[in-house]
Scaffold this active site. Structure first.
Site, PDB file in Angstrom:
ATOM      1  N   PRO A  88      -3.662 -22.833 -82.412  1.00 47.62           N
ATOM      2  CA  PRO A  88      -4.341 -23.834 -83.277  1.00 47.62           C
ATOM      3  C   PRO A  88      -3.512 -25.171 -83.358  1.00 47.62           C
ATOM      4  CG  PRO A  88      -3.865 -21.764 -84.440  1.00 47.62           C
ATOM      5  CD  PRO A  88      -3.494 -21.624 -82.820  1.00 47.62           C
ATOM      6  N   GLU A 115       0.591 -13.104 -85.448  1.00 54.15           N
ATOM      7  CA  GLU A 115       0.928 -14.562 -85.894  1.00 54.15           C
ATOM      8  C   GLU A 115       1.355 -15.494 -84.987  1.00 54.15           C
ATOM      9  OE1 GLU A 115       0.160 -14.980 -89.336  1.00 54.15           O
ATOM     10  OE2 GLU A 115      -0.423 -13.181 -89.281  1.00 54.15           O
ATOM     11  N   ARG A 153     -15.174 -25.483 -64.135  1.00 52.30           N
ATOM     12  CA  ARG A 153     -16.422 -26.448 -63.671  1.00 52.30           C
ATOM     13  C   ARG A 153     -16.293 -27.783 -63.159  1.00 52.30           C
ATOM     14  NH1 ARG A 153     -21.686 -25.670 -65.271  1.00 52.30           N
ATOM     15  NH2 ARG A 153     -22.802 -27.202 -65.683  1.00 52.30           N
ATOM     16  N   ASP A 168     -24.076 -33.175 -67.106  1.00 49.52           N
ATOM     17  CA  ASP A 168     -23.601 -32.490 -68.375  1.00 49.52           C
ATOM     18  C   ASP A 168     -23.209 -33.376 -69.618  1.00 49.52           C
ATOM     19  OD1 ASP A 168     -23.464 -29.939 -67.495  1.00 49.52           O
ATOM     20  OD2 ASP A 168     -21.357 -29.781 -66.863  1.00 49.52           O
TER      21      ASP A 168
HETATM   22  N1  SAM Z   1      -0.634 -18.200 -87.623  1.00 53.05           N
HETATM   23  C1  SAM Z   1      -1.056 -18.947 -86.442  1.00 53.05           C
HETATM   24  C2  SAM Z   1      -1.290 -20.351 -86.963  1.00 53.05           C
HETATM   25  O1  SAM Z   1      -1.552 -20.414 -88.392  1.00 53.05           O
HETATM   26  O2  SAM Z   1      -1.235 -21.289 -86.254  1.00 53.05           O
HETATM   27  C3  SAM Z   1      -2.447 -18.430 -86.125  1.00 53.05           C
HETATM   28  C4  SAM Z   1      -2.261 -17.405 -85.267  1.00 53.05           C
HETATM   29  S1  SAM Z   1      -3.831 -16.681 -84.552  1.00 53.05           S
HETATM   30  C5  SAM Z   1      -4.228 -15.403 -85.694  1.00 53.05           C
HETATM   31  C6  SAM Z   1      -3.302 -15.737 -83.021  1.00 53.05           C
HETATM   32  C7  SAM Z   1      -3.382 -16.505 -81.735  1.00 53.05           C
HETATM   33  O3  SAM Z   1      -4.694 -17.034 -81.443  1.00 53.05           O
HETATM   34  C8  SAM Z   1      -2.618 -17.929 -81.917  1.00 53.05           C
HETATM   35  O4  SAM Z   1      -1.254 -17.751 -81.730  1.00 53.05           O
HETATM   36  C9  SAM Z   1      -3.332 -18.585 -80.429  1.00 53.05           C
HETATM   37  O5  SAM Z   1      -2.750 -17.860 -79.400  1.00 53.05           O
HETATM   38  C10 SAM Z   1      -4.764 -17.810 -80.811  1.00 53.05           C
HETATM   39  N2  SAM Z   1      -5.514 -18.956 -81.548  1.00 53.05           N
HETATM   40  C11 SAM Z   1      -6.074 -18.948 -82.706  1.00 53.05           C
HETATM   41  N3  SAM Z   1      -6.890 -20.010 -82.835  1.00 53.05           N
HETATM   42  C12 SAM Z   1      -6.825 -20.924 -81.858  1.00 53.05           C
HETATM   43  C13 SAM Z   1      -7.469 -22.217 -81.496  1.00 53.05           C
HETATM   44  N4  SAM Z   1      -7.975 -22.686 -82.549  1.00 53.05           N
HETATM   45  N5  SAM Z   1      -6.885 -22.670 -80.323  1.00 53.05           N
HETATM   46  C14 SAM Z   1      -6.632 -21.881 -79.324  1.00 53.05           C
HETATM   47  N6  SAM Z   1      -5.649 -20.643 -79.609  1.00 53.05           N
HETATM   48  C15 SAM Z   1      -6.099 -20.151 -80.908  1.00 53.05           C
END
Ligand code: SAM
Length: 250
Positions: A88, A115, A153, A168
């Site tokens: 994220p 995490e 795609r 698209d």
């Molecule tokens: N504690 C982290 C933070 O706040 O940035 C979030 C960890 S999340 C529970 C676990 C994993 O899900 C992340 O490390 C990532 O690989 C994936 N993930 C979660 N949200 C995502 C998003 N919006 N885009 C891409 N990957 C995501």
């Protein structure tokens, strides 16, 4: 194109990679997807991939050693240029970025859980961080699947008929036009007559106008570099466009 996906849950991808456009692209050899489990690169009895965070706090963190070993094993097999962490905190994915990534010969997608991954993985191994939006998933797998679907795609030969990519949403900057199929009347709602009349130029203009209408109503921020024809069609539907959007005089 070759995509390696590093995941603790390879089973999440198994069905998705067998069906539809992706399944066919893989069967034809246009796309190669390889699933790698960092647990296979652990050396303890419990096949441990996570540990408590330094400094305390909730949850667990994916450790460096199995992720490094897994990625290094891939680098030894191929000359890998792009190691992408789904996160994220990454740059938000959009069609422009998808198009750029579709030009890559290969990439490894790192899916974190818990995490997230130890920061040293980002600092050392990762070349790109990608977010699929401003919200948090429990793992990177759904995000990796979004990347695989969107990027593949764009790759030549993956979608059988290029026209379906070309029309698209986002491909040419604006949203796509509405689609209809049989029956011509359903519960009193008619298919727009122009689509049934076989006049290709009239259909092209209708679709362009409706794509512009949808974009104006839903995503006016996408109305940039409009052609003279676009401006005329927008005027016909009563859309007022700020002068700054009228840059393209073609
Ligand atoms: N504690 C982290 C933070 O706040 O940035 C979030 C960890 S999340 C529970 C676990 C994993 O899900 C992340 O490390 C990532 O690989 C994936 N993930 C979660 N949200 C995502 C998003 N919006 N885009 C891409 N990957 C995501």
């Amino acid at each position: 194109m070759r995509i390696d996906i590093l995941t603790l849950f390879p089973e999440i991808f198994e069905a998705a990679l067998k069906i539809g456009v992706l399944g066919r692209a893989i069967a034809k050899g246009i796309l190669q997807v390889n699933l790698v489990n960092p647990r296979d690169f652990t050396h303890d009895r419990h096949r441990t991939v996570d540990d408590a965070p330094y400094g305390g706090g909730a949850g667990m963190v994916m450790t460096c050693p199995p992720v490094f070993e897994a990625v290094e094993s891939l680098i030894n097999q191929n000359s890998l240029e792009h190691v992408v962490l789904l996160s994220p905190r990454g740059r938000r994915l959009d069609q422009e970025r998808v198009r750029e990534m579709a030009g890559w010969k290969d990439m490894v997608l790192l899916c974190a859980r818990y995490e997230g991954m130890d920061e040293r993985i980002s600092q050392t191994l990762v070349t790109d961080e990608v977010s699929i939006g401003d919200y948090v998933l429990s793992g990177g797998e759904a995000a990796a699947l979004v990347v695989v679907e969107a990027v593949s795609r764009m790759a030549p030969g993956v979608v059988g008929n290029w026209e379906s990519v070309d029309t698209d949403s986002f491909y040419h900057g604006i949203l796509g036009y509405p689609q209809y199929t049989r029956p011509p009347v359903f519960r009193g709602k008619e298919v727009p007559p122009v689509l049934l009349e076989g006049n290709h130029e009239a259909i092209r203009i209708y679709r362009r106008r409706e794509a512009l209408r949808a974009t104006w109503l839903r995503r006016p921020d996408l109305l940039q570099n409009l052609s003279k024809e676009d401006l005329k069609l927008l005027a016909e539907i009563g859309a007022e466009i700020p002068p700054s959007h009228k840059e393209n005089s073609s």
